[in-house]
Design a protein around this motif. Structure first.
Motif, PDB file in Angstrom:
ATOM      1  N   ALA A 134      -5.677  10.086   0.538  1.00  0.00           N
ATOM      2  CA  ALA A 134      -5.898  10.398   1.948  1.00  0.00           C
ATOM      3  C   ALA A 134      -7.173   9.715   2.429  1.00  0.00           C
ATOM      4  N   GLY A 135      -7.147   9.304   3.695  1.00  0.00           N
ATOM      5  CA  GLY A 135      -8.302   8.629   4.274  1.00  0.00           C
ATOM      6  C   GLY A 135      -7.951   7.206   4.652  1.00  0.00           C
ATOM      7  N   GLU A 136      -8.935   6.347   4.727  1.00  0.00           N
ATOM      8  CA  GLU A 136      -8.710   4.984   5.200  1.00  0.00           C
ATOM      9  C   GLU A 136      -7.845   4.195   4.210  1.00  0.00           C
ATOM     10  N   ALA A 137      -6.693   3.745   4.701  1.00  0.00           N
ATOM     11  CA  ALA A 137      -5.815   2.897   3.896  1.00  0.00           C
ATOM     12  C   ALA A 137      -6.050   1.436   4.189  1.00  0.00           C
ATOM     13  N   ILE A 183       0.861  -1.187   0.000  1.00  0.00           N
ATOM     14  CA  ILE A 183       0.000   0.000   0.000  1.00  0.00           C
ATOM     15  C   ILE A 183       0.892   1.230   0.000  1.00  0.00           C
ATOM     16  N   VAL A 184       0.701   2.092  -1.001  1.00  0.00           N
ATOM     17  CA  VAL A 184       1.582   3.237  -1.228  1.00  0.00           C
ATOM     18  C   VAL A 184       0.723   4.496  -1.362  1.00  0.00           C
ATOM     19  N   PRO A 185       1.181   5.636  -0.822  1.00  0.00           N
ATOM     20  CA  PRO A 185       0.434   6.869  -1.058  1.00  0.00           C
ATOM     21  C   PRO A 185       0.259   7.128  -2.557  1.00  0.00           C
ATOM     22  N   GLU A 186      -0.966   7.388  -2.935  1.00  0.00           N
ATOM     23  CA  GLU A 186      -1.299   7.578  -4.343  1.00  0.00           C
ATOM     24  C   GLU A 186      -0.450   8.672  -4.990  1.00  0.00           C
ATOM     25  N   ALA A 187      -0.242   9.770  -4.268  1.00  0.00           N
ATOM     26  CA  ALA A 187       0.510  10.891  -4.835  1.00  0.00           C
ATOM     27  C   ALA A 187       1.972  10.521  -5.053  1.00  0.00           C
ATOM     28  N   ILE A 211      -6.725   2.267  10.110  1.00  0.00           N
ATOM     29  CA  ILE A 211      -5.487   2.968   9.765  1.00  0.00           C
ATOM     30  C   ILE A 211      -5.781   3.968   8.656  1.00  0.00           C
ATOM     31  N   SER A 212      -5.468   5.237   8.919  1.00  0.00           N
ATOM     32  CA  SER A 212      -5.743   6.296   7.943  1.00  0.00           C
ATOM     33  C   SER A 212      -4.450   6.909   7.435  1.00  0.00           C
ATOM     34  N   LEU A 213      -4.426   7.215   6.149  1.00  0.00           N
ATOM     35  CA  LEU A 213      -3.292   7.906   5.538  1.00  0.00           C
ATOM     36  C   LEU A 213      -3.482   9.414   5.690  1.00  0.00           C
ATOM     37  N   ILE A 214      -2.457  10.088   6.189  1.00  0.00           N
ATOM     38  CA  ILE A 214      -2.456  11.544   6.340  1.00  0.00           C
ATOM     39  C   ILE A 214      -1.359  12.108   5.447  1.00  0.00           C
ATOM     40  N   PRO A 215      -1.689  12.866   4.404  1.00  0.00           N
ATOM     41  CA  PRO A 215      -0.662  13.427   3.532  1.00  0.00           C
ATOM     42  C   PRO A 215       0.237  14.414   4.289  1.00  0.00           C
ATOM     43  N   LEU A 216       1.548  14.262   4.073  1.00  0.00           N
ATOM     44  CA  LEU A 216       2.551  15.170   4.655  1.00  0.00           C
ATOM     45  C   LEU A 216       3.569  15.498   3.562  1.00  0.00           C
ATOM     46  N   HIS A 255       4.747  12.105   0.248  1.00  0.00           N
ATOM     47  CA  HIS A 255       5.112  11.620   1.588  1.00  0.00           C
ATOM     48  C   HIS A 255       3.900  11.709   2.516  1.00  0.00           C
ATOM     49  N   SER A 256       3.690  10.649   3.316  1.00  0.00           N
ATOM     50  CA  SER A 256       2.490  10.550   4.148  1.00  0.00           C
ATOM     51  C   SER A 256       2.808   9.862   5.464  1.00  0.00           C
ATOM     52  N   GLY A 257       1.908  10.026   6.420  1.00  0.00           N
ATOM     53  CA  GLY A 257       1.955   9.283   7.659  1.00  0.00           C
ATOM     54  C   GLY A 257       0.728   8.394   7.761  1.00  0.00           C
ATOM     55  N   TYR A 258       0.773   7.454   8.704  1.00  0.00           N
ATOM     56  CA  TYR A 258      -0.356   6.556   8.940  1.00  0.00           C
ATOM     57  C   TYR A 258      -0.793   6.684  10.389  1.00  0.00           C
ATOM     58  N   LEU A 259      -2.063   6.995  10.580  1.00  0.00           N
ATOM     59  CA  LEU A 259      -2.653   7.137  11.906  1.00  0.00           C
ATOM     60  C   LEU A 259      -3.362   5.839  12.271  1.00  0.00           C
ATOM     61  N   ILE A 260      -2.866   5.184  13.309  1.00  0.00           N
ATOM     62  CA  ILE A 260      -3.477   3.966  13.829  1.00  0.00           C
ATOM     63  C   ILE A 260      -4.402   4.387  14.963  1.00  0.00           C
ATOM     64  N   GLU A 261      -5.690   4.156  14.785  1.00  0.00           N
ATOM     65  CA  GLU A 261      -6.680   4.728  15.681  1.00  0.00           C
ATOM     66  C   GLU A 261      -7.122   3.725  16.741  1.00  0.00           C
ATOM     67  N   GLY A 262      -7.108   4.174  17.989  1.00  0.00           N
ATOM     68  CA  GLY A 262      -7.561   3.363  19.094  1.00  0.00           C
ATOM     69  C   GLY A 262      -8.575   4.106  19.927  1.00  0.00           C
ATOM     70  N   ALA A 263      -9.316   3.382  20.756  1.00  0.00           N
ATOM     71  CA  ALA A 263     -10.341   4.015  21.593  1.00  0.00           C
ATOM     72  C   ALA A 263      -9.719   4.890  22.659  1.00  0.00           C
ATOM     73  N   ASP A 264      -8.593   4.453  23.220  1.00  0.00           N
ATOM     74  CA  ASP A 264      -7.954   5.193  24.312  1.00  0.00           C
ATOM     75  C   ASP A 264      -6.886   6.147  23.824  1.00  0.00           C
ATOM     76  N   GLU A 265      -6.118   5.745  22.830  1.00  0.00           N
ATOM     77  CA  GLU A 265      -5.095   6.613  22.261  1.00  0.00           C
ATOM     78  C   GLU A 265      -4.808   6.169  20.839  1.00  0.00           C
ATOM     79  N   SER A 266      -4.306   7.099  20.065  1.00  0.00           N
ATOM     80  CA  SER A 266      -3.970   6.814  18.673  1.00  0.00           C
ATOM     81  C   SER A 266      -2.497   7.105  18.455  1.00  0.00           C
ATOM     82  N   LEU A 267      -1.936   6.438  17.448  1.00  0.00           N
ATOM     83  CA  LEU A 267      -0.512   6.545  17.146  1.00  0.00           C
ATOM     84  C   LEU A 267      -0.340   6.976  15.701  1.00  0.00           C
ATOM     85  N   LEU A 268       0.403   8.068  15.496  1.00  0.00           N
ATOM     86  CA  LEU A 268       0.747   8.517  14.158  1.00  0.00           C
ATOM     87  C   LEU A 268       2.179   8.102  13.845  1.00  0.00           C
TER      88      LEU A 268
END
Length: 273
Positions: free
Chosen positions: A171-174, A126-130, A178-183, A190-203
């Motif tokens: 951008a959005g759900e990859a 899975i690669v950022p489209e841009a 897990i969501s792709l955030i363009p950077l 270049h992008s980051g991936y946000l791993i979403e959790g109920a208590d905390e999330s990790l970018l």
């Protein structure tokens, strides 16, 4: 290096240490010019750049997901240790279901290759489209400085070795959770991936910052490796502010451990989580 792990949402996230990258200080630039750069480096007080190279393993019910793949054997003995770290974590190459690439630079994508073969025989890439779109277009090579053209060859090899297993995403759900955030700026997509959790999330922000302490305190410091320094600076400032506001955990290709971003004066600080 001791492997660090943390439960985030549906995943147990582990840092895979690929090695250490070293470079002279002249690879650093400053948005305000040479004098500002020299002043920042004098305050920093280090003789050279020495930064970790990381990738990440996510263990979940949907199998093994990697975020980035390290350098493989292509950047010398100081790097290329991610496969050993994977083995120590009980992960075989054939266990990997997917690899999320933040961008197509060598220290993030060359580890996809094992000589002339795909290192991960069952994985979707899975690669950022841009990013994929930019480096898959040879017309862009002529507009790219020669020293920044390596990702074109990586993209061509990726297409050859992972036929039918590449998914370029916007951008959005990859992937679920897990969501792709363009950077953009460091590379075109270049992008980051946000791993979403109920208590905390990790970018996992790729190369939004290379030097956690220096660039957090003075985000105007960049690297000559950035394809577009001004855009990279805007992305860096924006994601530092957003991560601090959201209280996200952060990790990256060159961040030691898991951190949180807090405001400090005119800049920020990355504190151990």
């Amino acid at each position: 290096m001791v492997q660090q792990s943390r439960r985030i949402g549906a995943y147990e996230v582990s840092i895979l240490h690929d090695g250490v990258f070293e470079a002279p200080l002249d690879v650093l630039i400053h948005a305000d010019g040479a004098a500002a750069r020299d002043g920042a480096l004098a305050r920093w007080g280090k003789p050279k750049i020495s930064i970790v190279v990381n990738c990440f393993a996510l263990k979940g019910q949907d199998g093994i997901t990697l975020v980035d793949a390290g350098t493989g054997p292509f950047w010398g003995d100081a790097m290329g240790h991610a496969p050993a770290a994977m083995a120590a974590a009980g992960i075989a190459p054939e266990d990997v279901a997917r690899v999320l690439i933040t961008h197509l630079h060598g220290d993030h994508a060359l580890g996809l290759f094992d000589g002339d073969a795909a290192r991960f025989p069952n994985a979707e890439i899975i690669v950022p489209e841009a990013d994929f779109g930019f480096y898959d277009n040879e017309a862009n090579r002529a507009r790219t400085p020669e020293k920044k053209q390596g990702a074109f060859a990586i993209t061509a090899t990726l297409k050859k070795l992972y036929v039918g297993r590449i998914r370029a995403v916007p951008a959005g759900e990859a992937h679920p959770g897990i969501s792709l955030i363009p950077l953009p700026g460091h590379t075109f997509g270049h992008s980051g991936y946000l791993i979403e959790g109920a208590d905390e999330s990790l970018l996992l922000w790729g190369d939004a910052l290379h030097l956690s302490d220096l660039q957090a305190s003075d985000p105007d410091i960049g690297f000559v490796y950035d394809l577009d320094a001004a855009t990279a600076l805007a992305s860096r400032r924006g994601i530092l502010e957003r991560a601090a506001h959201e209280n996200w955990l952060v990790g990256g290709g060159h961040v030691e451990g898991f951190r949180r971003v807090v405001k400090k004066g005119a800049g920020y600080e990355l504190i151990a989580a």
